[in-house]
Design a protein around this motif. Structure first.
Motif, PDB file in Angstrom:
ATOM      1  N   ALA A  68       0.830  -1.204   0.000  1.00 47.08           N
ATOM      2  CA  ALA A  68       0.000   0.000   0.000  1.00 47.08           C
ATOM      3  C   ALA A  68       0.861   1.249   0.000  1.00 47.08           C
ATOM      4  CB  ALA A  68      -0.900  -0.003   1.227  1.00 47.08           C
ATOM      5  N   GLN A  69       0.387   2.279  -0.657  1.00 51.56           N
ATOM      6  CA  GLN A  69       1.034   3.569  -0.596  1.00 51.56           C
ATOM      7  C   GLN A  69       0.704   4.232   0.733  1.00 51.56           C
ATOM      8  OE1 GLN A  69      -0.070   5.865  -3.990  1.00 51.56           O
ATOM      9  NE2 GLN A  69       0.459   4.266  -5.445  1.00 51.56           N
ATOM     10  N   LEU A  70       1.601   5.131   1.166  1.00 50.53           N
ATOM     11  CA  LEU A  70       1.404   5.768   2.461  1.00 50.53           C
ATOM     12  C   LEU A  70       0.134   6.594   2.505  1.00 50.53           C
ATOM     13  CD1 LEU A  70       5.075   6.899   3.257  1.00 50.53           C
ATOM     14  CD2 LEU A  70       3.847   4.902   4.139  1.00 50.53           C
ATOM     15  N   SER A  71      -0.273   7.153   1.381  1.00 50.04           N
ATOM     16  CA  SER A  71      -1.451   8.024   1.351  1.00 50.04           C
ATOM     17  C   SER A  71      -2.738   7.272   1.062  1.00 50.04           C
ATOM     18  CB  SER A  71      -1.253   9.120   0.295  1.00 50.04           C
ATOM     19  OG  SER A  71      -1.087   8.527  -0.989  1.00 50.04           O
ATOM     20  N   ALA A  72      -2.649   5.954   0.912  1.00 45.99           N
ATOM     21  CA  ALA A  72      -3.830   5.184   0.530  1.00 45.99           C
ATOM     22  C   ALA A  72      -4.764   5.004   1.717  1.00 45.99           C
ATOM     23  CB  ALA A  72      -3.413   3.829  -0.023  1.00 45.99           C
ATOM     24  N   GLU A  73      -6.045   4.850   1.397  1.00 50.54           N
ATOM     25  CA  GLU A  73      -7.058   4.503   2.397  1.00 50.54           C
ATOM     26  C   GLU A  73      -6.923   3.025   2.711  1.00 50.54           C
ATOM     27  OE1 GLU A  73      -9.365   5.701   4.692  1.00 50.54           O
ATOM     28  OE2 GLU A  73     -11.012   6.174   3.339  1.00 50.54           O
ATOM     29  N   THR A  74      -6.839   2.690   4.004  1.00 51.13           N
ATOM     30  CA  THR A  74      -6.735   1.291   4.397  1.00 51.13           C
ATOM     31  C   THR A  74      -8.117   0.770   4.779  1.00 51.13           C
ATOM     32  OG1 THR A  74      -6.328   1.789   6.729  1.00 51.13           O
ATOM     33  CG2 THR A  74      -4.415   1.692   5.246  1.00 51.13           C
ATOM     34  N   LEU A  75      -8.213  -0.539   4.865  1.00 48.18           N
ATOM     35  CA  LEU A  75      -9.482  -1.143   5.270  1.00 48.18           C
ATOM     36  C   LEU A  75      -9.846  -0.708   6.679  1.00 48.18           C
ATOM     37  CD1 LEU A  75     -11.859  -2.996   4.866  1.00 48.18           C
ATOM     38  CD2 LEU A  75     -10.376  -4.966   5.345  1.00 48.18           C
ATOM     39  N   GLU A  76      -8.856  -0.624   7.556  1.00 45.87           N
ATOM     40  CA  GLU A  76      -9.130  -0.210   8.935  1.00 45.87           C
ATOM     41  C   GLU A  76      -9.621   1.235   9.002  1.00 45.87           C
ATOM     42  OE1 GLU A  76      -6.449  -1.769   7.904  1.00 45.87           O
ATOM     43  OE2 GLU A  76      -6.796  -3.733   8.837  1.00 45.87           O
ATOM     44  N   SER A  77      -9.012   2.124   8.209  1.00 51.13           N
ATOM     45  CA  SER A  77      -9.456   3.522   8.231  1.00 51.13           C
ATOM     46  C   SER A  77     -10.854   3.668   7.638  1.00 51.13           C
ATOM     47  CB  SER A  77      -8.458   4.407   7.479  1.00 51.13           C
ATOM     48  OG  SER A  77      -8.394   4.058   6.098  1.00 51.13           O
ATOM     49  N   ALA A  78     -11.181   2.853   6.632  1.00 54.16           N
ATOM     50  CA  ALA A  78     -12.527   2.883   6.076  1.00 54.16           C
ATOM     51  C   ALA A  78     -13.546   2.417   7.106  1.00 54.16           C
ATOM     52  CB  ALA A  78     -12.600   2.004   4.828  1.00 54.16           C
ATOM     53  N   LEU A  79     -13.195   1.378   7.869  1.00 52.27           N
ATOM     54  CA  LEU A  79     -14.096   0.913   8.922  1.00 52.27           C
ATOM     55  C   LEU A  79     -14.262   1.975  10.006  1.00 52.27           C
ATOM     56  CD1 LEU A  79     -12.930  -2.799   9.333  1.00 52.27           C
ATOM     57  CD2 LEU A  79     -14.872  -1.927   8.043  1.00 52.27           C
ATOM     58  N   SER A  80     -13.194   2.703  10.291  1.00 49.53           N
ATOM     59  CA  SER A  80     -13.287   3.782  11.282  1.00 49.53           C
ATOM     60  C   SER A  80     -14.224   4.884  10.801  1.00 49.53           C
ATOM     61  CB  SER A  80     -11.892   4.355  11.557  1.00 49.53           C
ATOM     62  OG  SER A  80     -11.035   3.369  12.098  1.00 49.53           O
ATOM     63  N   ARG A  81     -14.137   5.208   9.513  1.00 52.39           N
ATOM     64  CA  ARG A  81     -15.051   6.220   8.960  1.00 52.39           C
ATOM     65  C   ARG A  81     -16.495   5.755   9.090  1.00 52.39           C
ATOM     66  NH1 ARG A  81     -12.669  10.140   5.635  1.00 52.39           N
ATOM     67  NH2 ARG A  81     -10.512   9.714   4.996  1.00 52.39           N
ATOM     68  N   ALA A  82     -16.740   4.519   8.738  1.00 54.55           N
ATOM     69  CA  ALA A  82     -18.104   3.995   8.817  1.00 54.55           C
ATOM     70  C   ALA A  82     -18.604   3.986  10.258  1.00 54.55           C
ATOM     71  CB  ALA A  82     -18.150   2.583   8.228  1.00 54.55           C
ATOM     72  N   TYR A  83     -17.723   3.644  11.193  1.00 54.14           N
ATOM     73  CA  TYR A  83     -18.107   3.598  12.607  1.00 54.14           C
ATOM     74  C   TYR A  83     -18.584   4.960  13.102  1.00 54.14           C
ATOM     75  CZ  TYR A  83     -17.744   2.868  17.657  1.00 54.14           C
ATOM     76  OH  TYR A  83     -18.012   2.787  19.003  1.00 54.14           O
ATOM     77  N   GLY A  84     -17.942   6.007  12.635  1.00 53.76           N
ATOM     78  CA  GLY A  84     -18.316   7.330  13.109  1.00 53.76           C
ATOM     79  C   GLY A  84     -19.381   8.022  12.290  1.00 53.76           C
ATOM     80  N   ASN A  85     -19.499   7.674  10.992  1.00 54.12           N
ATOM     81  CA  ASN A  85     -20.353   8.458  10.093  1.00 54.12           C
ATOM     82  C   ASN A  85     -21.581   7.731   9.565  1.00 54.12           C
ATOM     83  OD1 ASN A  85     -18.379  10.499  10.282  1.00 54.12           O
ATOM     84  ND2 ASN A  85     -17.259   9.687   8.523  1.00 54.12           N
ATOM     85  N   ASN A  86     -21.629   6.418   9.693  1.00 51.16           N
ATOM     86  CA  ASN A  86     -22.739   5.699   9.070  1.00 51.16           C
ATOM     87  C   ASN A  86     -24.073   6.125   9.686  1.00 51.16           C
ATOM     88  OD1 ASN A  86     -24.645   3.108   9.026  1.00 51.16           O
ATOM     89  ND2 ASN A  86     -23.288   3.033   7.270  1.00 51.16           N
ATOM     90  N   PRO A  87     -25.023   6.604   8.875  1.00 54.69           N
ATOM     91  CA  PRO A  87     -26.292   7.093   9.437  1.00 54.69           C
ATOM     92  C   PRO A  87     -27.127   5.998  10.072  1.00 54.69           C
ATOM     93  CG  PRO A  87     -26.368   7.060   7.030  1.00 54.69           C
ATOM     94  CD  PRO A  87     -24.952   6.786   7.418  1.00 54.69           C
ATOM     95  N   THR A  88     -27.068   4.791   9.543  1.00 56.96           N
ATOM     96  CA  THR A  88     -27.830   3.694  10.150  1.00 56.96           C
ATOM     97  C   THR A  88     -27.337   3.408  11.556  1.00 56.96           C
ATOM     98  OG1 THR A  88     -28.222   2.704   7.977  1.00 56.96           O
ATOM     99  CG2 THR A  88     -28.491   1.280   9.886  1.00 56.96           C
ATOM    100  N   LEU A  89     -26.034   3.384  11.736  1.00 64.24           N
ATOM    101  CA  LEU A  89     -25.460   3.124  13.050  1.00 64.24           C
ATOM    102  C   LEU A  89     -25.746   4.267  14.015  1.00 64.24           C
ATOM    103  CD1 LEU A  89     -23.793   1.255  14.797  1.00 64.24           C
ATOM    104  CD2 LEU A  89     -21.718   2.268  13.850  1.00 64.24           C
ATOM    105  N   ASN A  90     -25.642   5.503  13.539  1.00 64.74           N
ATOM    106  CA  ASN A  90     -25.939   6.650  14.404  1.00 64.74           C
ATOM    107  C   ASN A  90     -27.414   6.697  14.783  1.00 64.74           C
ATOM    108  OD1 ASN A  90     -23.324   7.731  14.613  1.00 64.74           O
ATOM    109  ND2 ASN A  90     -23.509   8.778  12.648  1.00 64.74           N
ATOM    110  N   ALA A  91     -28.279   6.277  13.870  1.00 65.58           N
ATOM    111  CA  ALA A  91     -29.712   6.223  14.191  1.00 65.58           C
ATOM    112  C   ALA A  91     -29.982   5.180  15.273  1.00 65.58           C
ATOM    113  CB  ALA A  91     -30.516   5.912  12.931  1.00 65.58           C
TER     114      ALA A  91
END
Length: 448
Positions: free
Chosen positions: A11-34
């Motif tokens: 992976a490149q240093l600036s690439a989105e990782t699977l873990e960072s994508a999961l972190s985004r979903a954890y904080g931003n997913n509207p279904t989870l926040n609802a």
């Protein structure tokens, strides 16, 4: 080997990782926040249930005007005008109500625990959907690259075939076969592009951002048990769907006791103080106060409480059966996901061997075609077999990663803490502790 680089490369240093994508979903997913908001709503049921322990206080005030005419036997009459008014304060305190308040609080607390487990289960689903969407984008990107490369290869093959046709080395049939295969490859490239767009849309839906430079995904092997039986034992003990169903059984059982409490004696105290003016004559003032204890013993209510109790008992049976059904669903999910993971592991080895063999075969067919021992169709078929083998390898790599997440989800352990996500972990207990003992106030803990 574009497919291998996309799914397993560095992976490149600036690439989105699977873990960072999961972190985004954890904080931003509207279904989870609802769902988190839904748990906060359920928290308030505890405060509502505890209101039964507390006094009910009501203030009252009234004002009016009365006109009275008195007629005497001698024919005379007298009138009296009054302005009766007053203020009062009434306090009602329940002392005993068949433990309905106490059971109501316990029921509300069980509902909160069940809501938290539903939240945990929803978190699992969102994280798995995010991981699946991430790997789908990687897979479809790699397949699109392969299909586009295949178009370029076949286009070059068609050019060479036409050159050979012009010098009489091949027939018009060879040219037509190459043209047909080129049209088919372009169609497959268009389909691959459409599939990628669909995967990108799904990624945006669950993660909350567009995918950019996704790094390779890795299987979640560190959370996998050694055997399917171990996975089943973990699932039966920890899966949030099972726990939520068991809390549902508790809620139903407590409801039976609440309904039975309607037939118990009811003891309460009523306090009242009132100040009256102009009640009997102009200018009079009366102050009264009273404290009364009241005992009510239900004898027969027409059968309503008995019917409600029987109904609540049937609900308990229903909730227990639902819990058994959910346990069976979890068991089936664990066994199914474990089988899919094992199949993906085997498919990777087979697909890699297929790719190696197809590459060797293609090189051999091309060399043989140059000396006239193979036809153009043989070369095209060998090229297609290599393409299919690489697509199979990409798909198997994707299935290997997604399968590992699916097993962990079916066990009930796919959560932000187990994954070690760099996020502010949401704790539903914080809001619960803030509101469970509140006596009043319209403002929510977050200031709304």
């Amino acid at each position: 080997m574009t497919s291998m680089f996309v799914l397993t490369g560095t992976a490149q240093l600036s690439a989105e990782t699977l873990e960072s994508a999961l972190s985004r979903a954890y904080g931003n997913n509207p279904t989870l926040n609802a769902q988190r908001a839904s748990v906060r709503v359920t928290d308030e049921n505890v405060a509502r249930a505890k209101s039964g322990y507390r006094p009910q206080v009501n203030a009252s005030a009234d004002a009016g005007r009365t006109w009275t005419e008195f007629n005497t036997p001698g024919g005379g009459s007298t009138t009296r005008n009054l302005n009766p008014r007053g203020v009062g304060l009434e306090i009602n305190q329940s002392i005993f109500n068949g433990n309905r308040t106490n059971n109501g609080v316990r029921q509300a607390e069980s509902s909160v625990l069940g809501a938290r487990e539903n939240l945990n289960n929803n978190e699992q689903n969102v994280l798995f959907d995010s991981a699946e969407a991430y790997m789908n984008v990687l897979r479809d990107t790699a397949i699109l690259d392969l299909q586009r490369n295949n178009v370029e290869v076949i286009d070059e093959q068609l050019r060479q075939t036409r050159d050979r046709f012009n010098v009489g080395e091949v027939t018009r049939t060879d040219v037509a076969q190459a043209e047909s295969r080129l049209a088919a490859s372009r169609s497959q490239a268009s389909l691959a592009e459409a599939n990628l767009r669909t995967s990108i849309a799904q990624y945006r839906q669950v993660v909350g951002v567009e995918p950019r430079q996704l790094a390779p995904g890795r299987p979640l092997d560190r959370l996998l048990p050694r055997s399917v039986n171990s996975a089943l034992n973990v699932a039966f003990a920890e899966h949030p769907a099972i726990k939520a169903a068991l809390h549902g059984v508790d809620v139903a059982e407590i409801q039976v006791r609440i309904e039975q409490g309607a037939l118990a004696p009811q003891l309460g105290v009523n306090g009242n103080v009132a100040q009256r003016y102009d009640n009997q004559t102009t200018g009079d003032r009366t102050l009264s106060a009273s404290v009364v204890a009241q005992l009510v013993v239900p004898i027969y209510d027409g059968g309503q409480a008995y019917a409600s109790t029987r109904q609540a008992k049937e609900t308990v049976s229903q909730r227990r059966l639902e819990a058994d059904s959910i346990r069976d669903q979890v068991r089936a999910a664990v066994i199914s996901s474990w089988g899919q993971l094992e199949a993906a592991r085997a498919q990777i080895s087979a697909a890699q061997a297929q790719v190696d063999a197809a590459e060797t075969a293609l090189n051999g067919v091309r060399e043989e075609a140059r000396v006239g021992q193979r036809t153009t169709l043989d070369v095209l078929n060998a090229q297609q077999e290599l393409l299919n083998a690489r697509v199979n390898l990409i798909t198997a790599q994707r299935d290997r990663v997604v399968g590992s997440y699916l097993v962990v989800q079916s066990m009930g352990r796919l959560n932000s803490r187990a994954l070690g996500l760099a996020v502010n972990h949401y704790s539903p207990k914080i809001h619960y502790d803030q509101v469970k003992d509140l006596w009043g106030g319209f403002t929510t803990p977050d200031g709304r």
